[in-house]
Design a protein around this motif. Structure first.
Motif, PDB file in Angstrom:
ATOM      1  N   ALA A   6       5.916   7.021   3.069  1.00  0.00           N
ATOM      2  CA  ALA A   6       5.905   8.437   2.704  1.00  0.00           C
ATOM      3  C   ALA A   6       6.661   8.705   1.410  1.00  0.00           C
ATOM      4  N   THR A   7       7.640   7.870   1.059  1.00  0.00           N
ATOM      5  CA  THR A   7       8.468   8.136  -0.119  1.00  0.00           C
ATOM      6  C   THR A   7       7.913   7.547  -1.403  1.00  0.00           C
ATOM      7  N   LEU A   8       6.782   6.844  -1.361  1.00  0.00           N
ATOM      8  CA  LEU A   8       6.233   6.234  -2.569  1.00  0.00           C
ATOM      9  C   LEU A   8       5.270   7.142  -3.312  1.00  0.00           C
ATOM     10  N   ASP A  20      10.087   2.097   2.171  1.00  0.00           N
ATOM     11  CA  ASP A  20       9.969   0.639   2.186  1.00  0.00           C
ATOM     12  C   ASP A  20      11.322  -0.031   2.377  1.00  0.00           C
ATOM     13  N   VAL A  21      12.421   0.686   2.115  1.00  0.00           N
ATOM     14  CA  VAL A  21      13.768   0.158   2.336  1.00  0.00           C
ATOM     15  C   VAL A  21      14.432   1.000   3.418  1.00  0.00           C
ATOM     16  N   SER A  78       0.853  -1.189   0.000  1.00  0.00           N
ATOM     17  CA  SER A  78       0.000   0.000   0.000  1.00  0.00           C
ATOM     18  C   SER A  78       0.885   1.235   0.000  1.00  0.00           C
ATOM     19  N   ALA A  79       0.764   2.060  -1.044  1.00  0.00           N
ATOM     20  CA  ALA A  79       1.603   3.256  -1.141  1.00  0.00           C
ATOM     21  C   ALA A  79       1.342   4.219   0.012  1.00  0.00           C
TER      22      ALA A  79
END
Length: 445
Positions: free
Chosen positions: A306-308, A322-323, A301-302
């Motif tokens: 926050a960075t997606l 996510d990383v 889920s994007a």
């Protein structure tokens, strides 16, 4: 509409009597200039205002209470629908006016109409059929002129009707807020909705009785007075400006067509405003992403990162990326007044509101620690299934987004490379069934 003082242009090879006249009502001739000026000047501003409205709703929605939720969400929905209606009105109006300008220009350059003696590229039969279907441009000029003015007025009626509906939202919100003081939230909503539905049915019934019985209804009888009271209340929900413009359109156009068009327009605009859905699939003949899932197992889920690129969720938690490459993972849990204001006192009877004048006092520090411990207890944060009981939360206020969140810095030192899962349980209001599953946020080292 053409100015009344504009003289007809005589053709070069004909008399002035041969010039087709444009029959436009004299008392409405100047409005085309005002209409085009308003449409052209305001349309750009409306597109800007639509974006500002979305930002305003998003700015206030995360931290309003029960009453504010109805006002912000309801006002935003009606305002959005009104803006969409005005934008559609002005775009349609400008398109019709552009067509009208083309007609007026062609008629002024070629006032004599078609030159049938020069129609040599068609045979006699096709020429005969074409002449039977060709009308003077003056007819289409008048029709386009009237259509543009009607579209212009109808758009304002729909938009103003939607914005004046705030008169209904405010009392409804106050009613729900008052009933929620003594009843459960769901019961308050049901009772308030029942009252509003009863009033709506009463107004519709009064209108039907007045229409069906006509002169047979005695205005001084008990039924007549009840019908008058219900209809007076119904008419009071719209302003005289809206009612006057609506009455002019309804009595000069086909009543059934006008009413159906306005009701359909209001319903469509409201549905678009509520859903604002995108065409994800469902188109006949398209693939529709049959082997792809936007949610559930195997999907990210994007809104959880926050960075997606997606806007962070106002209901559920999210992390920065996510990383994770650093020693800590920053977890954000949004504060939801409608939930936390009720869930925290129920789960932790010792917590107190943080309304101290001296936030540095021992009493304020103790109350703050109690609130943060309670938030950690409610959300039950875990990493790879291991509860983080000693995790400390802190408050974070984002002044740009007007968002309030609990922040936790989760240590990821020593985690093996690969996928890991952070779980956060949602807060639940008292009386509601407990959540059956937590939020899961996968991340990678």
């Amino acid at each position: 509409m053409l100015p009344a003082a504009t003289p007809p242009i005589a053709p070069a090879n004909g008399s002035e009597a041969d010039t087709p006249s444009i029959d436009v009502p004299r008392d409405t001739t100047p409005t085309f200039e005002l209409e085009m000026l308003v449409s052209g000047a305001v349309l750009f501003g409306l597109f800007q205002l639509a974006g500002e409205l979305e930002q305003w709703v998003h700015y206030w929605q995360p931290h309003v209470g029960l009453l504010g939720t109805f006002l912000v969400s309801g006002g935003g929905m009606l305002g959005r629908a009104a803006l969409y209606g005005l934008i559609a009105c002005f775009v349609t109006h400008l398109a019709i006016r552009a067509y009208w300008v083309a007609l007026v220009g062609a008629n002024s350059v070629f006032p004599g109409g078609p030159r049938w003696d020069r129609m040599r590229q068609l045979g006699p039969i096709q020429t005969e059929l074409t002449r039977a279907r060709v009308r003077p441009l003056s007819e289409f000029i008048t029709r386009a002129d009237n259509a543009a003015s009607i579209v212009f007025a109808s758009g304002f009626v729909i938009a103003l009707s939607l914005t004046t509906a705030i008169v209904i939202i405010v009392p409804f919100a106050l009613l729900v807020w008052a009933l929620q003081r003594v009843l459960r939230m769901e019961t308050a909503l049901i009772v308030s909705g029942g009252i509003v539905l009863t009033l709506a049915v009463a107004q519709i019934g009064a209108s039907l009785v007045d229409y069906q019985r006509k002169e047979r209804l005695d205005p001084e009888s008990r039924l007549g007075r009840a019908v008058r009271a219900a209809l007076r209340f119904a008419l009071s929900t719209s302003t005289p400006a809206v009612r006057s413009l609506w009455t002019v359109l309804m009595t000069n156009l086909s009543p059934k067509v006008a009413a159906a068009a306005m009701i359909a327009g209001a319903v469509i605009l409201s549905a678009i405003s509520i859903s604002r859905s995108q065409a994800d699939g469902g188109l006949p003949g398209a693939s529709n992403f049959r082997f792809f899932s936007d949610g559930g197992p195997g999907a990210l889920s994007a809104a959880r990162y926050a960075t997606l690129g997606a806007e962070p969720d106002t209901r559920g938690p999210w992390i920065d990326a996510d990383v994770v490459t650093g020693p800590y993972l920053r977890l954000h849990i949004p504060y939801r007044p409608l939930v936390h204001d009720l869930a925290m006192p129920a789960a932790c009877p010792d917590v107190r509101p943080l309304d101290f004048d001296d936030l540095g006092s021992a009493q304020a520090r103790a109350a703050t620690e109690a609130v943060l411990r309670c938030a950690a207890r409610i959300h039950r944060i875990a990493l790879d299934g291991r509860p983080l009981d000693s995790l400390r939360l802190r408050f974070l206020a984002d002044p740009k987004a007007n968002r309030r969140v609990f922040v936790a810095h989760v240590s990821v030192r020593g985690l093996a490379e690969g996928e890991h899962v952070l779980t956060v349980w949602p807060a639940v209001r008292p009386g509601r069934p407990a959540a059956t599953a937590p939020y899961t946020i996968p991340f990678w080292r």
